[in-house]
Design an enzyme around this catalytic site. Structure first.
Site, PDB file in Angstrom:
ATOM      1  CD  GLU A  69      44.406  41.863  38.162  1.00 14.38           C
ATOM      2  OE1 GLU A  69      44.631  42.318  39.132  1.00 14.38           O
ATOM      3  OE2 GLU A  69      43.690  42.320  37.199  1.00 14.38           O
ATOM      4  CE1 TYR A  76      41.207  42.251  42.233  1.00 10.00           C
ATOM      5  CE2 TYR A  76      43.262  41.890  42.166  1.00 10.00           C
ATOM      6  CZ  TYR A  76      42.273  42.608  41.494  1.00 10.00           C
ATOM      7  OH  TYR A  76      42.245  43.363  40.505  1.00 10.00           O
ATOM      8  CG  ASP A 127      39.773  46.568  43.721  1.00 12.91           C
ATOM      9  OD1 ASP A 127      38.662  46.750  43.836  1.00 12.91           O
ATOM     10  OD2 ASP A 127      40.796  47.277  43.219  1.00 12.91           O
TER      11      ASP A 127
END
Length: 289
Positions: free
Chosen positions: A33, A116, A134
Site C-alpha cells: 500500500e 486511505y 482512493d
DNA sequence: CAAACGTGGTC
DNA sequence: TGACCAAGTTT
C-alpha cells in the site's frame, strides 16, 4: 449498487497480484500500500518481492539502516515514503509486538499512513468492513452513482459517506467489494479510454444512463516536473544511490546548473533526512558513514 | 485547502 | 511532444 455484478466480475477479471494472495501477511499488504501510493503496479511489483524477501517482518526492516532502505526503494519515487515506512516498521516492532495493527485509528497514527492506507490495511489484511477511498474508487462512484464524468476535488467526509453508503452489509463481502471497486477503476473505469463495454456495472451505471456527459467540474491541476525542486532533488539523490558510499560535493554540483536551486535542494534533502553530511564534508545516504 | 513531494509510461 | 496519469500523505 448491485454487489453481485461487481463481485462476479472480480472472480473472473481480478489480477493475480502477490499482495492479494492468501499467504501474504499484513506486513506485505502494508508495504504494498505504501509503495502503491502514486506509483503504478508494474513498477511496484518487482521491488515489493525484493523487500518481502529481505525484510519478511517489520523488525527485520527496523534493523536495517535508512540508507539501505533508500537504496532498496530504488526509483519508485517520493523516497520519503521509504523513510516513513522504516519509521513505521520501527514503531510496529517496538510498540506492537512486531504485528501490524488492525484498527484504523492505530494505523493512522503511524508515519506515512493516512486515511486511505489505514483503511486499506484494515480491510485487505484483516477483512474488516470499512470504506476504502482512493482515486479509483472516487472515479467509479462519481460515474456509476452520481452520473458525472469524473470525480470532483476530494472531500474526505463526503467521499467516505458515499462509499459507506454502497458497502455490502455482510462483512465477508466488504473487503472483496472494496478491492473490486478499486480494480474496476484501475482496469475498466479508467480516467481515459474507459472500457464501458466490458464493465459489469454497464446496465446500472448512472453515467451511462445519462449519456456519458463530459466532466463538468473545475480543471485539475497538472503537476509540473521539469525544472522543479522535485526534479533536482531526484537527481541529487540518484547520485548517492548510484555510489557505493559517501561522495564529495563536486559530484553533486554537476547534476544541476542553477547553483541557488541546487543548494536549496541539497539543504532540503538534509532537512528531510534523505541525506547526511559526514565529518569530512562528504555527502552520504543516512546511516552510511 | 493548496502546494510540495519522484519517476516513468502513454497517447 | 508535451500534457496527463499512477492504490496518497504531510504541512
Amino acid at each position: 449498487m448491485n454487489h453481485e455484478l461487481l463481485l462476479g466480475w472480480w472472480d473472473t477479471a481480478a489480477r493475480d497480484l502477490p499482495w492479494r494472495r492468501p499467504e501474504c501477511t499484513a506486513w506485505g499488504v502494508l508495504v504494498s500500500e505504501i509503495m502503491l501510493q502514486q506509483t503504478p503496479v508494474a513498477r511496484v511489483e518487482p521491488i515489493w518481492h525484493e523487500w518481502l524477501a529481505r525484510w519478511p517482518v517489520p523488525s527485520a526492516m527496523a534493523a536495517a539502516s535508512q540508507g539501505e532502505v533508500l537504496r532498496m526503494w530504488g526509483k519508485l519515487g517520493y523516497p520519503r515514503r521509504a523513510l516513513r515506512l522504516h519509521e513505521a516498521a520501527t514503531a510496529i516492532a517496538r510498540d506492537h509486538g512486531d504485528v501490524v495493527p488492525s484498527d484504523v485509528e492505530t494505523l493512522e497514527s503511524l508515519p506515512g499512513i493516512g486515511s486511505y492506507t489505514a483503511r486499506a490495511v484494515a480491510t485487505f489484511a484483516y477483512g474488516q468492513k470499512c470504506a476504502v477511498v482512493d482515486t479509483n474508487v472516487r472515479r467509479v462512484v462519481a460515474r456509476a452513482v452520481h452520473g458525472a464524468g469524473d470525480a470532483g476535488p476530494p472531500s474526505t467526509k463526503r467521499d467516505l459517506r458515499d462509499v459507506e453508503a454502497i458497502l455490502p452489509e455482510a462483512q465477508d463481502d466488504a473487503a472483496v467489494f472494496s478491492a473490486a471497486l478499486m480494480e474496476l477503476g484501475a482496469l475498466i473505469c479508467t480516467a481515459k479510454n474507459q472500457k464501458c463495454a466490458d464493465c459489469p456495472l454497464y446496465t446500472e451505471c448512472a453515467w451511462q444512463q445519462a449519456g456519458r456527459p463530459a466532466y463538468a467540474g473545475p480543471a485539475k491541476k497538472v503537476q509540473q516536473f521539469a525544472g522543479t525542486d522535485r526534479q533536482v532533488r531526484g537527481k541529487l539523490l540518484d547520485v548517492l544511490r548510484g555510489a557505493p558510499g559517501p561522495v564529495p560535493k563536486i559530484q553533486l554540483d554537476v547534476v544541476w546548473h542553477d547553483v541557488t536551486q541546487r543548494e536549496k535542494c541539497l539543504v532540503s534533502l538534509l532537512d528531510d533526512g534523505l541525506l547526511e553530511q559526514t565529518h569530512d564534508g562528504l555527502f552520504a545516504l543516512p546511516g552510511e558513514h
